[in-house]
Motif scaffolding. Structure first.
Motif, PDB file in Angstrom:
ATOM      1  N   GLY A  41       0.821  -1.209   0.000  1.00 12.19           N
ATOM      2  CA  GLY A  41       0.000   0.000   0.000  1.00 12.19           C
ATOM      3  C   GLY A  41       0.854   1.257   0.000  1.00 12.19           C
ATOM      4  N   TRP A  42       1.909   1.283   0.817  1.00 12.34           N
ATOM      5  CA  TRP A  42       2.787   2.448   0.863  1.00 12.34           C
ATOM      6  C   TRP A  42       3.570   2.622  -0.433  1.00 12.34           C
ATOM      7  CZ3 TRP A  42       1.771   6.279   3.721  1.00 12.34           C
ATOM      8  CH2 TRP A  42       1.201   6.107   4.973  1.00 12.34           C
ATOM      9  N   ILE A  43       3.971   1.510  -1.036  1.00  9.93           N
ATOM     10  CA  ILE A  43       4.639   1.593  -2.347  1.00  9.93           C
ATOM     11  C   ILE A  43       3.679   2.180  -3.379  1.00  9.93           C
ATOM     12  CG2 ILE A  43       5.578   0.221  -4.255  1.00  9.93           C
ATOM     13  CD1 ILE A  43       6.789  -1.628  -2.054  1.00  9.93           C
ATOM     14  N   LEU A  62      -6.046   3.654  -2.122  1.00  6.36           N
ATOM     15  CA  LEU A  62      -4.886   3.134  -1.393  1.00  6.36           C
ATOM     16  C   LEU A  62      -4.928   3.559   0.073  1.00  6.36           C
ATOM     17  CD1 LEU A  62      -2.132   3.663  -4.086  1.00  6.36           C
ATOM     18  CD2 LEU A  62      -2.809   1.466  -3.092  1.00  6.36           C
ATOM     19  N   GLY A  63      -5.358   4.792   0.321  1.00  5.39           N
ATOM     20  CA  GLY A  63      -5.503   5.259   1.704  1.00  5.39           C
ATOM     21  C   GLY A  63      -6.519   4.446   2.465  1.00  5.39           C
ATOM     22  N   MET A  64      -7.624   4.075   1.789  1.00  2.75           N
ATOM     23  CA  MET A  64      -8.642   3.236   2.440  1.00  2.75           C
ATOM     24  C   MET A  64      -8.088   1.865   2.782  1.00  2.75           C
ATOM     25  SD  MET A  64     -11.927   4.460   0.170  1.00  2.75           S
ATOM     26  CE  MET A  64     -12.896   3.031   0.580  1.00  2.75           C
ATOM     27  N   VAL A  65      -7.243   1.316   1.898  1.00  5.40           N
ATOM     28  CA  VAL A  65      -6.636   0.003   2.159  1.00  5.40           C
ATOM     29  C   VAL A  65      -5.664   0.112   3.331  1.00  5.40           C
ATOM     30  CG1 VAL A  65      -5.019  -1.696   1.223  1.00  5.40           C
ATOM     31  CG2 VAL A  65      -6.920  -0.874  -0.191  1.00  5.40           C
ATOM     32  N   LEU A  66      -4.903   1.178   3.373  1.00  2.92           N
ATOM     33  CA  LEU A  66      -3.901   1.320   4.443  1.00  2.92           C
ATOM     34  C   LEU A  66      -4.540   1.558   5.811  1.00  2.92           C
ATOM     35  CD1 LEU A  66      -1.177   3.459   2.673  1.00  2.92           C
ATOM     36  CD2 LEU A  66      -0.948   1.125   3.502  1.00  2.92           C
ATOM     37  N   TRP A  67      -5.619   2.288   5.861  1.00  2.00           N
ATOM     38  CA  TRP A  67      -6.230   2.620   7.138  1.00  2.00           C
ATOM     39  C   TRP A  67      -7.470   1.806   7.456  1.00  2.00           C
ATOM     40  CZ3 TRP A  67      -3.633   6.439   4.347  1.00  2.00           C
ATOM     41  CH2 TRP A  67      -2.535   6.969   5.019  1.00  2.00           C
ATOM     42  N   ALA A  68      -7.665   0.704   6.747  1.00  2.00           N
ATOM     43  CA  ALA A  68      -8.817  -0.169   7.011  1.00  2.00           C
ATOM     44  C   ALA A  68      -8.504  -1.155   8.102  1.00  2.00           C
ATOM     45  CB  ALA A  68      -9.216  -0.906   5.751  1.00  2.00           C
TER      46      ALA A  68
END
Length: 125
Positions: free
Chosen positions: A6-8, A119-125
Motif C-alpha cells: 500500500g505504501w509503495i 490506497l488510503g482506504m486500504v492502508l487505514w482499514a
C-alpha cells in the motif's frame, strides 16, 4: 506485506501526481496565450508492439518558429499534416504549448486522486 504494498502504491501515485502537476502548476498560475499552430509531422513511439503517433506542431513567436510535440499519442497519425490547431501556453513558457484538452487532464487527475484515496482506504482499514 499489505501495508508495504500500500505504501509503495501511495509513493508511486504521489510521484505520478508530481510528474503531471509540475508543469500544469505553471499553466494554472500564469496567464495563458492562445496561438495558431500547424501540424508539420508526427513523432512515433512503440507501445505494446504497436506504433503510436503524436503530432509535431509549429507556431510563430516574435518571428521565431517554435516546435512542440503533442502529449497525447494515438494509433493513427492524427491530426493530419498541414492541419491548423490552436495551442495554449503560459506567458513566457512557449515550450509548454499544448492542444487544450481540459476534460482529458481533469480525468487524469481524477484517476490519480481516486487511486490515492483507494490506497488510503486500504492502508487505514
Amino acid at each position: 506485506m499489505r501495508q508495504a504494498m500500500g505504501w509503495i502504491g501511495v509513493a508511486l501515485v504521489l510521484f505520478a501526481l508530481w510528474v503531471t502537476a509540475r508543469r500544469d502548476w505553471v499553466r494554472l498560475t500564469r496567464a495563458s496565450v492562445r496561438v495558431p499552430a500547424k501540424v508539420v509531422g508526427h513523432s512515433t513511439s512503440w507501445d505494446d508492439g504497436q506504433r503510436a503517433y503524436a503530432a509535431r506542431l509549429v507556431f510563430d513567436l516574435d518571428g521565431q518558429s517554435i516546435e512542440v510535440v503533442d502529449q497525447v499519442f494515438s494509433s493513427r497519425p492524427n491530426p493530419p499534416i498541414g492541419a491548423e490547431l490552436w495551442l495554449n501556453y503560459p506567458i513566457g513558457r512557449p515550450d509548454l504549448a499544448r492542444i487544450p484538452r481540459p476534460v482529458t487532464w481533469l480525468l487524469v487527475y481524477a484517476a490519480l486522486l481516486t487511486m490515492l484515496v483507494l490506497l488510503g482506504m486500504v492502508l487505514w482499514a
